[in-house]
Motif scaffolding. Structure first.
Motif, PDB file in Angstrom:
ATOM      1  N   LEU A 149      -4.649  -0.753   1.859  1.00 26.40           N
ATOM      2  CA  LEU A 149      -5.659  -0.676   2.921  1.00 26.40           C
ATOM      3  C   LEU A 149      -6.625   0.466   2.633  1.00 26.40           C
ATOM      4  N   ILE A 150      -6.080   1.576   2.175  1.00 26.02           N
ATOM      5  CA  ILE A 150      -6.925   2.725   1.817  1.00 26.02           C
ATOM      6  C   ILE A 150      -7.866   2.346   0.674  1.00 26.02           C
ATOM      7  N   ALA A 151      -7.343   1.650  -0.322  1.00 24.47           N
ATOM      8  CA  ALA A 151      -8.169   1.233  -1.462  1.00 24.47           C
ATOM      9  C   ALA A 151      -9.310   0.342  -0.989  1.00 24.47           C
ATOM     10  N   ILE A 182      -2.050   9.119  -3.125  1.00 24.10           N
ATOM     11  CA  ILE A 182      -2.416   8.662  -4.464  1.00 24.10           C
ATOM     12  C   ILE A 182      -3.558   7.666  -4.381  1.00 24.10           C
ATOM     13  N   SER A 183      -3.456   6.757  -3.418  1.00 21.52           N
ATOM     14  CA  SER A 183      -4.506   5.771  -3.237  1.00 21.52           C
ATOM     15  C   SER A 183      -5.815   6.427  -2.813  1.00 21.52           C
ATOM     16  N   PHE A 215      -3.275  13.603 -11.598  1.00 24.99           N
ATOM     17  CA  PHE A 215      -4.328  12.604 -11.443  1.00 24.99           C
ATOM     18  C   PHE A 215      -5.703  13.139 -11.837  1.00 24.99           C
ATOM     19  N   GLU A 216      -5.695  14.362 -12.392  1.00 23.82           N
ATOM     20  CA  GLU A 216      -6.921  14.971 -12.923  1.00 23.82           C
ATOM     21  C   GLU A 216      -8.027  15.021 -11.878  1.00 23.82           C
TER      22      GLU A 216
ATOM     23  N   ARG B 142       5.493  10.164  -7.964  1.00 26.10           N
ATOM     24  CA  ARG B 142       6.078   8.898  -7.496  1.00 26.10           C
ATOM     25  C   ARG B 142       5.332   8.504  -6.238  1.00 26.10           C
ATOM     26  N   SER B 143       5.190   7.206  -6.012  1.00 25.61           N
ATOM     27  CA  SER B 143       4.382   6.811  -4.861  1.00 25.61           C
ATOM     28  C   SER B 143       5.204   6.378  -3.653  1.00 25.61           C
TER      29      SER B 143
END
Lengths: 291, 285
Positions: A149-151, A182-183, A215-216, B142-143
């Motif tokens: 959903l975030i993406a 992360i997303s 994730f740079e 980890r996700s």
């Protein structure tokens, strides 16, 4: 087009309050994204004018066909998440936590299970009391696939921003370091970490910085409520120094944040608030980094 | 009794309250830190190292060269894009894998086996007063939190303690749901702000859909006027407001140093005890 993400690691540090201030200081046609889809609070500070809502589907969920199902229970025995229940002569059903893997459907000896699209929530696109748009969401209670959903929100914001003269996206991020973060952060140009001088704030900031390094994503830090604990403030500054992360500024604890929040406004909207000037100073330092 | 302490909104005082509950239930209590992305409970016991740490693993597929016919059934079966096929070779992306076993089950040639994949650690710390803290620490990068949370809960189920207190993660999605499922009661910690109310409402909606009883603790409480935003909501929705923790600079400063609530305010033990009694008597739906 540039994307700025506000994160914290630790919940309650002031991420949304500060993100909303940045949104007010940014060019008026900036796209805003509330990536905290579990608990979307940005619209409480920047109230939407008009919202278009659309259903969001991601992943699948099993549907059990009564006429074909022989109640053998094989599906339940194969479910790795223990969310599939089949008792006696009853049709199987799922409880919360289904991950949509499809193993039940793929291995049912009677093909009595089919995977159907999963309704996870709603995407919302709102006009604001200024130019620019806000992209936010409402997850259905306990829903999965918040990362997707975030993406989706970010993609919509990017499509919108690309049409703008000064394309900037400001995103209010989620807490933690898992899938939603992360997303939110993959491919972002810069992340601002709002932390607080508590042992929890420092710990959580350190883990988040490790993630952003993986994730740079370049980042900088704001220490909110800095007068709460000078020693931990020093530790935060020291840690940032060791990791070549700039501390953009330090904000004293200010009841103006709560006062503004209760009024559905940002501290920038309250006249004569010292912390408002500090936030403007921080924004002026941030601008050349991201624009 | 299994009690989870949750909130919806981050930073309201979940860990603070969870630790206070565990201190009052000691020694017959296991405290489980389910905020595996950002576990904080151990920070309030700084001198105490884990006496035991168990690797948390999930299974991911491993491809064995040689027998693959390139049929692609494994890739088709995977709903998580964790597999890709290049000719007669399969690439596995373990970070995407949800460990469902589907690919391994469906391969007609037996090319895939399952191997452990490290996702975090389960740390046991002995706390003062005879209790144990079980913390889940997810590996950074980890996700998915739920697999580690499920492992923590399975370990908690094996405990001989009569009481288990779960410190839940913030939010209302899968990590929160995984933590609160099958708990006897959830204490929702909130604050008297529009953010607090908004997120409390979301959390209550989820708990009602899961049929888990809940009650509310109001942290950083002000005067009656300031608290009305929460007290009115609780009254209108049949929720018990079990404790109002007054805003206290001393508590905030203590928290910043890693002092527990009852370290700073030992006289509040009576309030925590009263709260636990009310919960045992039966919370609201």
């Amino acid at each position: 087009m540039k994307e700025l993400l506000i994160l914290s690691g630790k919940g309650g540090s002031g991420k949304t309050s500060i993100a909303a201030c940045f949104a007010k200081l940014a060019p008026v046609n900036t796209a805003l994204v509330d990536c905290d889809v579990d608990a979307s609070n940005l619209p409480l500070l920047i109230p939407p004018l008009h919202t278009d809502e659309s259903e969001f589907f991601a992943g699948t969920i099993p549907e059990f066909i009564p006429d074909l199902c022989v109640r053998c229970g094989k599906c339940a025995s194969l479910c790795r998440y223990q969310v599939l229940i089949q008792n006696g002569n009853d049709l199987p059903y799922i409880i919360a936590g289904c991950e949509g893997c499809g193993v039940c459907a793929d291995h049912c000896p009677k093909q009595a299970v089919r995977m159907v699209d999963r309704h996870c929530g709603y995407c919302m696109e709102s006009t604001l009391d200024r130019d620019g748009m806000m992209f936010h969401a409402r997850l259905l209670p306990g829903a999965e696939n918040s990362g997707k959903l975030i993406a989706e929100l970010r993609n919509r914001a990017k499509a919108y921003a690309e049409q703008q003269v000064c394309p900037l996206i400001i995103s209010d991020g989620p807490p933690g370091i898992g899938c939603p973060v992360i997303s939110s952060c993959a491919g972002v140009d810069h992340a601002v970490l709002v932390t607080e001088p508590t042992v929890s704030g420092l710990h959580d900031m350190q883990r988040l910085m490790q993630l952003l390094k993986q994730f740079e994503v370049p980042c900088s830090v704001i220490i909110n409520k800095c007068d709460l604990n000078k020693d931990v403030c020093d530790s935060i500054r020291e840690y940032c120094g060791e990791h070549q992360v700039e501390v953009l500024g330090e904000l004293n604890f200010d009841p103006a944040f709560s006062i503004a929040l209760r009024q559905g406004r940002t501290v920038l909207d309250l006249p004569g608030t010292p912390v408002a000037d500090d936030i403007k100073t921080i924004w002026n330092k941030l601008k050349p980094i991201i624009m | 009794m299994k009690i989870a302490v949750a909130s919806g909104k981050g930073g309201t005082g979940k860990t603070t309250v969870a630790i206070a509950l565990a201190q009052c239930l000691a020694p017959d209590v296991l405290l489980v830190d389910c905020d595996v992305e950002e576990p904080n409970c151990h920070l309030f016991y700084p001198g105490i190292q884990p006496e035991r740490s168990v690797a948390a693993e999930v299974t991911v597929p491993v491809f064995m060269d040689g027998k693959c016919t390139g049929c692609g059934k494994c890739v088709q079966a995977c709903r998580f894009h964790a597999l890709a096929r290049l000719g007669k070779r399969i690439l596995v992306f373990p970070e995407m894998c949800h460990s469902c076993g589907g690919c391994t089950m469906i391969c007609p040639e037996g090319c895939l086996t399952e191997q452990p994949f490290h996702i975090g650690e389960k740390e046991f710390r002995p706390l003062p007063g005879g209790t144990t803290l079980l913390s889940g620490v997810m590996d950074v990068g980890r996700s998915q939190a739920p697999p580690l949370i499920r492992q923590l809960k399975a370990l908690a189920d094996e405990s001989v303690c009569r009481n288990i207190v779960f410190d839940a993660p913030p939010g209302t999605s899968c990590p929160f749901v995984t933590t609160v499922q099958e708990c006897d009661h959830v204490v929702l910690v909130t604050e008297p702000t529009p953010f607090g109310l908004h997120d409390l409402q979301l959390a209550v909606d989820v708990l009602r859909s899961l049929n888990v009883p809940c009650s509310v603790v109001l942290n950083r409480a002000g005067n009656d006027d300031e608290n009305r935003i929460i007290t009115d909501y609780c009254t209108a929705n049949g929720l018990d407001l079990l404790w109002k923790i007054p805003y206290s600079r001393a508590v905030a400063e203590g928290y910043s140093c890693g002092k527990t609530l009852l370290d700073v305010m030992p006289e509040w033990k009576a309030d925590v005890t009263a709260l636990l009694q009310r919960i045992h008597q039966g919370g609201c739906r």
